[in-house]
Design a protein around this motif. Structure first.
Motif, PDB file in Angstrom:
ATOM      1  N   GLN A 183       0.831  -1.201   0.000  1.00  0.00           N
ATOM      2  CA  GLN A 183       0.000   0.000   0.000  1.00  0.00           C
ATOM      3  C   GLN A 183       0.868   1.255   0.000  1.00  0.00           C
ATOM      4  O   GLN A 183       2.013   1.230   0.470  1.00  0.00           O
ATOM      5  CB  GLN A 183      -0.918   0.010   1.218  1.00  0.00           C
ATOM      6  CG  GLN A 183      -2.045  -1.013   1.157  1.00  0.00           C
ATOM      7  CD  GLN A 183      -3.028  -0.862   2.296  1.00  0.00           C
ATOM      8  OE1 GLN A 183      -2.675  -0.370   3.372  1.00  0.00           O
ATOM      9  NE2 GLN A 183      -4.267  -1.266   2.075  1.00  0.00           N
ATOM     10  N   ALA A 184       0.315   2.324  -0.496  1.00  0.00           N
ATOM     11  CA  ALA A 184       1.027   3.603  -0.484  1.00  0.00           C
ATOM     12  C   ALA A 184       1.455   3.935   0.944  1.00  0.00           C
ATOM     13  O   ALA A 184       0.689   3.742   1.897  1.00  0.00           O
ATOM     14  CB  ALA A 184       0.138   4.701  -1.041  1.00  0.00           C
TER      15      ALA A 184
ATOM     16  N   SER B  65       8.202   4.876   2.177  1.00  0.00           N
ATOM     17  CA  SER B  65       7.208   5.887   1.774  1.00  0.00           C
ATOM     18  C   SER B  65       6.830   5.713   0.307  1.00  0.00           C
ATOM     19  O   SER B  65       6.830   6.672  -0.473  1.00  0.00           O
ATOM     20  CB  SER B  65       7.762   7.304   2.018  1.00  0.00           C
ATOM     21  OG  SER B  65       8.086   7.491   3.373  1.00  0.00           O
ATOM     22  N   LEU B  66       6.517   4.503  -0.059  1.00  0.00           N
ATOM     23  CA  LEU B  66       6.237   4.209  -1.456  1.00  0.00           C
ATOM     24  C   LEU B  66       4.977   4.906  -1.934  1.00  0.00           C
ATOM     25  O   LEU B  66       4.011   5.095  -1.175  1.00  0.00           O
ATOM     26  CB  LEU B  66       6.128   2.700  -1.656  1.00  0.00           C
ATOM     27  CG  LEU B  66       7.479   1.969  -1.679  1.00  0.00           C
ATOM     28  CD1 LEU B  66       7.297   0.483  -1.461  1.00  0.00           C
ATOM     29  CD2 LEU B  66       8.208   2.255  -2.976  1.00  0.00           C
TER      30      LEU B  66
ATOM     31  N   VAL C  91       2.447  -0.585  -6.097  1.00  0.00           N
ATOM     32  CA  VAL C  91       2.029   0.214  -4.955  1.00  0.00           C
ATOM     33  C   VAL C  91       0.592   0.640  -5.178  1.00  0.00           C
ATOM     34  O   VAL C  91       0.289   1.342  -6.143  1.00  0.00           O
ATOM     35  CB  VAL C  91       2.932   1.442  -4.771  1.00  0.00           C
ATOM     36  CG1 VAL C  91       2.533   2.201  -3.504  1.00  0.00           C
ATOM     37  CG2 VAL C  91       4.397   1.037  -4.712  1.00  0.00           C
ATOM     38  N   SER C  92      -0.279   0.223  -4.286  1.00  0.00           N
ATOM     39  CA  SER C  92      -1.696   0.558  -4.415  1.00  0.00           C
ATOM     40  C   SER C  92      -2.016   1.831  -3.648  1.00  0.00           C
ATOM     41  O   SER C  92      -1.417   2.117  -2.617  1.00  0.00           O
ATOM     42  CB  SER C  92      -2.555  -0.592  -3.900  1.00  0.00           C
ATOM     43  OG  SER C  92      -2.312  -0.813  -2.524  1.00  0.00           O
TER      44      SER C  92
ATOM     45  N   THR D  82       5.291   2.292  -8.881  1.00  0.00           N
ATOM     46  CA  THR D  82       4.954   1.006  -9.482  1.00  0.00           C
ATOM     47  C   THR D  82       5.731   0.806 -10.778  1.00  0.00           C
ATOM     48  O   THR D  82       5.674   1.631 -11.687  1.00  0.00           O
ATOM     49  CB  THR D  82       3.449   0.921  -9.770  1.00  0.00           C
ATOM     50  OG1 THR D  82       2.740   0.929  -8.517  1.00  0.00           O
ATOM     51  CG2 THR D  82       3.104  -0.353 -10.530  1.00  0.00           C
ATOM     52  N   ALA D  83       6.477  -0.297 -10.853  1.00  0.00           N
ATOM     53  CA  ALA D  83       7.334  -0.577 -12.008  1.00  0.00           C
ATOM     54  C   ALA D  83       8.019  -1.917 -11.797  1.00  0.00           C
ATOM     55  O   ALA D  83       7.973  -2.492 -10.707  1.00  0.00           O
ATOM     56  CB  ALA D  83       8.382   0.512 -12.188  1.00  0.00           C
ATOM     57  N   VAL D  84       8.679  -2.368 -12.851  1.00  0.00           N
ATOM     58  CA  VAL D  84       9.611  -3.487 -12.719  1.00  0.00           C
ATOM     59  C   VAL D  84      10.979  -2.889 -12.428  1.00  0.00           C
ATOM     60  O   VAL D  84      11.452  -2.027 -13.176  1.00  0.00           O
ATOM     61  CB  VAL D  84       9.660  -4.342 -13.999  1.00  0.00           C
ATOM     62  CG1 VAL D  84      10.709  -5.442 -13.860  1.00  0.00           C
ATOM     63  CG2 VAL D  84       8.287  -4.947 -14.288  1.00  0.00           C
ATOM     64  N   TYR D  85      11.591  -3.352 -11.363  1.00  0.00           N
ATOM     65  CA  TYR D  85      12.876  -2.822 -10.929  1.00  0.00           C
ATOM     66  C   TYR D  85      13.988  -3.793 -11.345  1.00  0.00           C
ATOM     67  O   TYR D  85      13.896  -5.009 -11.095  1.00  0.00           O
ATOM     68  CB  TYR D  85      12.888  -2.621  -9.416  1.00  0.00           C
ATOM     69  CG  TYR D  85      12.130  -1.399  -9.003  1.00  0.00           C
ATOM     70  CD1 TYR D  85      10.733  -1.360  -9.085  1.00  0.00           C
ATOM     71  CD2 TYR D  85      12.787  -0.259  -8.544  1.00  0.00           C
ATOM     72  CE1 TYR D  85      10.027  -0.224  -8.717  1.00  0.00           C
ATOM     73  CE2 TYR D  85      12.098   0.879  -8.178  1.00  0.00           C
ATOM     74  CZ  TYR D  85      10.718   0.889  -8.272  1.00  0.00           C
ATOM     75  OH  TYR D  85      10.017   2.022  -7.914  1.00  0.00           O
ATOM     76  N   HIS D  86      15.019  -3.224 -11.954  1.00  0.00           N
ATOM     77  CA  HIS D  86      16.145  -4.009 -12.449  1.00  0.00           C
ATOM     78  C   HIS D  86      17.428  -3.538 -11.781  1.00  0.00           C
ATOM     79  O   HIS D  86      17.636  -2.337 -11.598  1.00  0.00           O
ATOM     80  CB  HIS D  86      16.316  -3.827 -13.949  1.00  0.00           C
ATOM     81  CG  HIS D  86      15.162  -4.256 -14.780  1.00  0.00           C
ATOM     82  ND1 HIS D  86      15.066  -5.514 -15.333  1.00  0.00           N
ATOM     83  CD2 HIS D  86      14.035  -3.582 -15.159  1.00  0.00           C
ATOM     84  CE1 HIS D  86      13.940  -5.599 -16.021  1.00  0.00           C
ATOM     85  NE2 HIS D  86      13.296  -4.453 -15.926  1.00  0.00           N
TER      86      HIS D  86
END
Length: 124
Positions: free
Chosen positions: A12-13, A84-85, A122-123, A90-94
């Protein structure tokens, strides 16, 4: 060099996640390392970079003060603590490694090795 990123998930956010990037196949102690992310329909963008051999880290402006990098040299593993997202995270992290930019780089083209990515959602 093989890189594997993991630790993504749904949060969650305002929440936190810790991503890990494990390197194998060759010692990466002299490599520059970076984190990038790619959201749907967008280009891959720089998140953070650091050097195994020194304390220097550099973050994109949109994560400064929220994300922290740490590493375990003995395990060839780097961690990206994300606090503190926000939904826009929201993404694919590399994770990525650079043979020649030993102090790290924010430029995608400087990296020679890439992990497969881990999804962070992240919702709101």
């Amino acid at each position: 060099v093989q890189l594997q990123a993991f630790g993504g998930g749904l949060v969650q956010a305002g929440g936190s996640l810790r991503l890990s990037c494990s390197a194998s196949g060759r010692t990466v102690s002299s490599y520059g390392m970076g984190w990038f992310r790619q959201a749907p329909g967008k280009e891959r963008e720089f998140v953070a970079t650091f050097s195994w051999s020194g304390p220097t880290t550099y973050f994109a402006d949109f994560v400064k003060g929220r994300f922290i990098i740490s590493r375990d040299n003995a395990k060839n593993t780097v961690y990206l603590q994300m606090n503190s997202l926000k939904p826009e995270d929201t993404a694919v992290y590399h994770c990525a490694a650079s043979r020649y930019r030993q102090s790290g780089s924010s430029y995608l083209g400087d990296y020679d090795y890439w992990g497969q990515g881990t999804q962070v959602t992240v919702s709101s």
